[in-house]
Design a protein around this motif. Structure first.
Motif: not given
Length: 84
Positions: A56-59, A64-69
């Motif tokens: 729901s928020s860009a942050k 989440l994207d950083s953790a997946i990467a």
């Protein structure tokens, strides 16, 4: 995903709801031209709500994207949990 009409759903409501809850099925009940209802389990609904909140928020989405990467690049780590 299973689909039925309202008449068949009424005849066998218990069976349809058991399929939804026990097999994580999505049930679509057709109610006429371009009208219908989607039935999902409470567990599936809660999961969708949690995902929506996380994105729901860009942050939150960036975290989440950083953790997946990091996980995909082998930069993850494990920690032992302590019991209280």
């Amino acid at each position: 995903m299973i689909s039925t009409n309202i008449s068949d759903f009424r005849k066998d409501i218990k069976s349809y709801l058991n399929k939804v809850t026990q097999n994580f099925e999505t049930l679509i009940i057709n109610r006429g031209k371009e009208s219908g209802v989607v039935v999902i389990s409470l567990e599936e609904y809660n999961s969708l709500q949690a995902t929506q909140h996380e994105l729901s928020s860009a942050k939150n989405e960036q975290r989440l994207d950083s953790a997946i990467a990091k996980f995909r690049n082998g930069q993850s780590f494990s920690k032992e949990l302590t019991e209280e």
